[in-house]
Scaffold this active site. Sequence first.
Site, short mmCIF file in Angstrom:
data_model
loop_
_atom_site.label_atom_id
_atom_site.label_comp_id
_atom_site.label_asym_id
_atom_site.label_seq_id
_atom_site.Cartn_x
_atom_site.Cartn_y
_atom_site.Cartn_z
N LYS A 42 -17.46 -25.70 9.41
CA LYS A 42 -16.09 -25.21 9.29
C LYS A 42 -16.00 -23.84 9.96
CE LYS A 42 -12.84 -22.84 6.75
NZ LYS A 42 -12.77 -21.97 7.93
N GLU A 98 -24.87 -14.91 4.74
CA GLU A 98 -25.01 -13.84 5.75
C GLU A 98 -23.71 -13.05 5.69
OE1 GLU A 98 -27.61 -13.22 7.39
OE2 GLU A 98 -28.76 -15.05 7.60
N CYS A 112 -21.19 -7.49 12.29
CA CYS A 112 -21.81 -7.28 10.99
C CYS A 112 -22.89 -6.21 11.06
CB CYS A 112 -22.40 -8.59 10.47
SG CYS A 112 -23.54 -9.35 11.63
N GLU A 126 -17.47 -1.40 4.47
CA GLU A 126 -17.47 -1.94 5.83
C GLU A 126 -16.06 -1.87 6.41
OE1 GLU A 126 -17.87 -6.25 6.46
OE2 GLU A 126 -19.38 -5.81 7.97
P1 NAD Z 1 -14.23 -14.07 6.01
O1 NAD Z 1 -15.09 -13.91 4.83
O2 NAD Z 1 -12.82 -13.71 5.90
O3 NAD Z 1 -14.29 -15.58 6.53
C1 NAD Z 1 -15.51 -16.24 6.79
C2 NAD Z 1 -15.34 -17.73 6.55
O4 NAD Z 1 -15.06 -17.95 5.18
C3 NAD Z 1 -14.17 -18.32 7.33
O5 NAD Z 1 -14.55 -19.58 7.84
C4 NAD Z 1 -13.10 -18.45 6.28
O6 NAD Z 1 -12.19 -19.47 6.57
C5 NAD Z 1 -13.95 -18.81 5.06
N1 NAD Z 1 -13.33 -18.59 3.76
C6 NAD Z 1 -12.36 -17.72 3.44
N2 NAD Z 1 -12.04 -17.86 2.13
C7 NAD Z 1 -12.84 -18.84 1.64
C8 NAD Z 1 -12.99 -19.45 0.34
N3 NAD Z 1 -12.23 -19.10 -0.68
N4 NAD Z 1 -13.92 -20.40 0.20
C9 NAD Z 1 -14.68 -20.77 1.23
N5 NAD Z 1 -14.57 -20.25 2.46
C10 NAD Z 1 -13.66 -19.29 2.66
O7 NAD Z 1 -14.95 -13.24 7.20
P2 NAD Z 1 -14.42 -12.97 8.67
O8 NAD Z 1 -13.29 -11.98 8.62
O9 NAD Z 1 -14.23 -14.24 9.39
O10 NAD Z 1 -15.71 -12.28 9.32
C11 NAD Z 1 -16.00 -10.91 9.15
C12 NAD Z 1 -17.04 -10.71 8.08
O11 NAD Z 1 -18.18 -11.51 8.37
C13 NAD Z 1 -17.56 -9.28 8.05
O12 NAD Z 1 -17.78 -8.89 6.70
C14 NAD Z 1 -18.86 -9.37 8.80
O13 NAD Z 1 -19.77 -8.33 8.51
C15 NAD Z 1 -19.37 -10.71 8.36
N6 NAD Z 1 -20.34 -11.25 9.31
C16 NAD Z 1 -21.64 -11.36 8.89
C17 NAD Z 1 -22.61 -11.79 9.78
C18 NAD Z 1 -24.04 -11.92 9.36
O14 NAD Z 1 -24.78 -12.66 10.01
N7 NAD Z 1 -24.49 -11.26 8.31
C19 NAD Z 1 -22.25 -12.16 11.08
C20 NAD Z 1 -20.90 -12.04 11.47
C21 NAD Z 1 -19.95 -11.59 10.57
#
Ligand code: NAD
Length: 483
Positions: free
Chosen positions: A179, A254, A288, A386
Amino acid sequence: MSEMSLETYQIYVNGEWADAQSRKSFLSSEPYTGKAWAEIPEGDERDVIAAVQAAKTAFDESWWKREPRRRAAVLQRLAELLTENIEVLAHVESRDNGKLLREMVGMNTMTPAYYRYFAETADHLFGSVIRGGSEDVFSYTLREPYGVIAVQLPWNTPSVILAQAAAPALAAGNTLVIKPSEFAAASTLEFAKLADQAGFPAGVINVVTGMGAVVGAALCNNSDIDKIAFTGSPEAGRLVARQAADYLIPSVLELGGKSPNIVFEDAHLDRACEGVLAGFTAAGGQSCICGSRALIHESVYDTLLEYLTAEAPKMTLGDPRDPGTQIGPFCTQQQLEKIKQFVEIGLQEGARLLTGGQAPKALDGWFYEPTVFADVRNDMQIAQEEIFGPVVSVIPFKDEAEAIRIANDTRYGLAAGIWTQNVARAHRVARELRAGSIWVNQYRKGDPAFPFGGFGDSGYGRQSGQDALFEFTVPKSIQVNIE
Ligand code: NAD
């Protein structure tokens, strides 16, 4: 791909393309122009159930988990197809998330290496022979795939993040329901087109697009999911872990970071200055592993601040497709608003704004100038939260012990940088830091062979590297009576 008409996509379930069962779709817009460019199917629980069923059937009934060498050949073919399509994937990602085209080309150039690296491990999944306490038993372990893995992605670098989880999970014989983020879904559907040509049995790879609260939540509420590989914010990660707990689904999380980039007095100062600037401005800070806390020894503090004050304003903001652009737009307006709010908070907290702190006057859209706050205390919100934008909090320190204490005084623990020419210090400090990836005299290097993951609110479990094979397999212990 036409500039005028909308590109339309379908979801990919059991080797077939289809509209979402809801028949609904949503638009994906280019952050730079604000114009819609693609129509993405809005899946819901029904699509998730179909995809999970397909993945389960493929796991139970196809050759996929039983023939490691054949799996390796398919993964190698996928890597070839990804290599032939680097430009296509990079354009789609840059269009969706607004990040620099050349950065997305770089990321998509790395992606095939993940599938190649793990293809080579598919028939190297070692168990062990265990002597045990009894003469009349021969005991050994096998490492088995879990089954169906739900891979959930953020918007910022979809292809590489997908590869970090998908390549080891597939190499180990698992099947996937993927997803992508609703803000950058198209490249994962482009990936599925290539997977469709690579020779996977139907159902091994499935992609369902839609909203996180619907499709993401449905993937956590399904007893046929055997493991979750989630990358995103700590807030969504917590929701995922809570939902998964109802079915006792194990997960790899992650999550975010607030990574320290530490410059010691014995650093090669020119390189360290460049490393600190690149550490928080690369990817417009939407990374991240953004080096968003710069910890600087007091003897080189003023030099580093002078460098940042002079160089940060010279950075070129603009069209992400233009090779001269260094910082593109943010993916969403919400992200821009979040950055503005944090800059306000930093000013209220008494941090000294050296440069930036505003949207560029000459550019409309979701842009923000690279921003440097000096004299930051580590307990300020701008040092603890962050921000996910090009904002750095510069914090002075007196000695090595204080640098380590400040670096570790965070709920996150994803990455860290150490700048020093003293080899013993580099290893000593690296040993003390609570961070999953540590770079010495460089920052932000990735490699399929390196395990990646965090401590604390940065999540748990590891993707990439040999550790990822352990993450996506489970040991089975077998005892044979040889009496
Ligand atoms: P997000 O948490 O908003 O979304 C990530 C995913 O979660 C998306 O696919 C979203 O649709 C899904 N999601 C949202 N609500 C959900 C729920 N209730 N249940 C299940 N899934 C749900 O994050 P984002 O804005 O897409 O990405 C930015 C964040 O990701 C930052 O915090 C960044 O640091 C982190 N990130 C971490 C890594 C890593 O490897 N550690 C890599 C890239 C980004």
